[in-house]
Design an enzyme around this catalytic site. Structure first.
Site, PDB file in Angstrom:
ATOM      1  N   ASP A  34      19.267  89.173  -5.012  1.00 11.56           N
ATOM      2  CA  ASP A  34      19.093  87.764  -4.669  1.00 11.56           C
ATOM      3  C   ASP A  34      18.047  87.651  -3.574  1.00 11.56           C
ATOM      4  O   ASP A  34      18.116  88.352  -2.560  1.00 11.56           O
ATOM      5  CB  ASP A  34      20.418  87.164  -4.176  1.00 11.56           C
ATOM      6  N   ASP A 153      25.180  80.367 -17.240  1.00 15.96           N
ATOM      7  CA  ASP A 153      26.385  80.468 -16.412  1.00 15.96           C
ATOM      8  C   ASP A 153      27.470  79.645 -17.088  1.00 15.96           C
ATOM      9  O   ASP A 153      27.237  78.481 -17.423  1.00 15.96           O
ATOM     10  CB  ASP A 153      26.130  79.872 -15.016  1.00 15.96           C
TER      11      ASP A 153
END
Lengths: 274, 219
Positions: A34, A153
């Site tokens: 990330d 997602d």
């Protein structure tokens, strides 16, 4: 189309030597980094890092220790994010000798063009594809299926897998499997499926949903969310039939060293690159 | 000890990567840099002809890539080159006679037609629920190369892993110098005279890829 003129009898070279004969594909292990403003977010406990926040240093460690691919997920929200990200991609491409995917906030052909020109192998799109699915077709037409990953997602709500946006915060009307099929039909080369129910739990991947995706689709599926131990990876590949498994913290904090993971998977009969 | 007398890398002429607007050429340039060398990007026929080594990359769709080659007149230049030439991925496929992808006439260097991997969905998924789902298209994986028969694979062992990303493939012919399997055996690399082609990406294939790239640059 003109007829194919291959002489398939010319496989003579292979007659006297044995091929491996494996039909199993080589499963991929993918650490995810990330990124915020060009730096890694969650931190790591690699003791030998000169700069613990430098994604390039971390990426090099992963590529040297057997990661098969890398994913960089940009979560910055600043004005300069495009420039910072494309600079980072250039630095990663110059240092890393395995393929890598870049995702986060990508919403146009121009965004993708810059990232690929700077050396990214693939890009992943998520919310922008849900909002305007034609974007997938446009990217595939310009850059080819092989470099377009669609990240999905989803969360299991009242017996149905529902696609979510904004890192899983905002529910949509879409069903995971319908959306995944549409994504494939529009030409995406891969699907990165994150189960919001499993992400962060370290309790294993969403193997039932993964297996259904893998059975219903003909493009590779990357499993994400829930990795906690080596067995979880094995289950994602066997029960979940995933082509690749992605994880972040178990790698960043050294809980599962990649060489150990791959060695153990191989022992348990999973084909991996060692 | 019999040491091969190879001039040191970099002590020779220019390495040119053909820049015709198709593909991830930055990665190849960086991979060559990691070997301590410099490559230039060019679409200039004269500069390409004068190079010591030529790399012909390619990512994307065959017919549009071929169209870009034609626009720059490079389709006439590449087949007449005399120095070692390495086509990578789509570059290799365009060096073949023909590709099913976009009904594309190739450069005709490697005597083979490029075809699509058999799609197990043809005929309908419902009719074949037990079909082998492990063969997906595109192939995106580390595959292993065997039947290595070329100086391109010096110091590379049989069954080492390389990175493959493609939906179309070239079958095995007598010009094949490396074989992969993906449901069926196919050509991972070709050689003919000074021309070489790899279906895989040496620039993304970790240390094995670096060795192969180094071998090419030492030819």
């Amino acid at each position: 189309m003109r007829p194919i003129t291959n002489n398939y009898n010319c496989n003579y070279k292979l007659k006297n030597t044995r091929l491996r004969g494996h039909k199993m594909i080589t499963k991929r292990i993918i650490p995810c980094l990330d990124i915020k403003n060009g730096r890694t977010v969650k931190g790591t406990n690699f003791v030998n890092l000169r700069d613990a926040g430098d994604p390039v240093e971390l990426a090099k460690i992963y590529s040297d220790t057997g990661a098969d691919e890398l994913v960089f997920l940009d979560i910055s929200a600043t004005e300069e994010r495009r420039k910072t990200l494309s600079d980072l991609v250039l630095r990663v491409a110059s240092q890393v000798n395995i393929p890598f995917t870049v995702g986060g906030g990508i919403s146009s052909v121009e965004d993708v063009d810059i990232l690929l020109k700077n050396g990214a192998d693939k890009v992943s799109i998520n919310s922008s594809a849900v909002k305007r699915p034609e974007l997938i077709n446009e990217l595939v037409a310009k850059f080819g299926s092989q470099c377009i990953v669609v990240a999905i997602d989803a969360k299991y709500i009242n017996g149905e897998w529902i696609v979510h946006l904004v890192g899983g915060k905002v529910p949509t009307e879409r069903n995971l499997f319908d959306w995944a099929k549409e994504v494939e039909q529009r030409g995406a080369g891969e699907i990165l499926f994150t189960s919001m129910d499993h992400d962060g739990t370290k309790d294993g991947f969403a193997n039932t949903a993964l297996a259904r995706l893998s059975n219903e689709l003909n493009i590779p599926i990357i499993a994400s969310g829930g990795a906690g131990n080596i067995q979880h990876f094995k289950d994602a590949f066997t029960e979940g039939k995933a082509d690749a498994a992605l994880a972040a913290s178990v790698f960043h904090f050294g809980e599962i060293p990649i060489p150990e993971l791959k060695k153990e998977l191989k022992t348990q009969g999973i084909t991996v690159r060692i | 000890m019999n040491k091969e007398r190879v001039p040191p890398l970099g002590a020779r002429g220019q390495i040119v990567i053909i820049d015709y607007g198709a593909g991830n050429i930055q990665s190849i340039k960086f991979a060559i840099q990691r070997l301590g060398l410099t490559a230039v990007l060019s679409n200039d026929p004269e500069e390409i002809r004068n190079a010591d080594k030529v790399i012909f990359p390619g990512v994307g769709e065959a017919s549009s890539a071929m169209q870009k080659l034609r626009e720059g007149g490079l389709d006439k230049v590449i087949p007449t080159l005399q120095q070692p030439v390495l086509g990578i991925c789509l570059g290799m496929q365009l060096m073949c006679n023909y590709s099913e992808e976009g009904n594309t006439e190739g450069l005709g260097i490697f005597d083979v037609d490029v075809v699509r991997f058999p799609d197990d969905r043809v005929g309908g998924r419902e009719s074949a629920p037990s079909a082998d789902r492990s063969i997906k298209i595109p192939q995106i994986q580390w595959n292993s190369i065997s039947h290595l028969t070329s100086p391109l694979f010096k110091n590379v062992a049989e069954h080492e892993f390389i990175y493959m990303v493609h939906s179309y493939y070239a079958p095995v012919t007598d010009q094949t110098i490396a074989v992969c399997e993906y449901g069926i055996p196919y050509s991972a690399a070709f050689a003919k005279a000074n021309f070489y082609g790899t279906q895989f990406h040496p620039e993304k294939s970790s240390r094995t890829g670096e060795q192969i790239l180094k071998n090419f640059l030492e030819l």
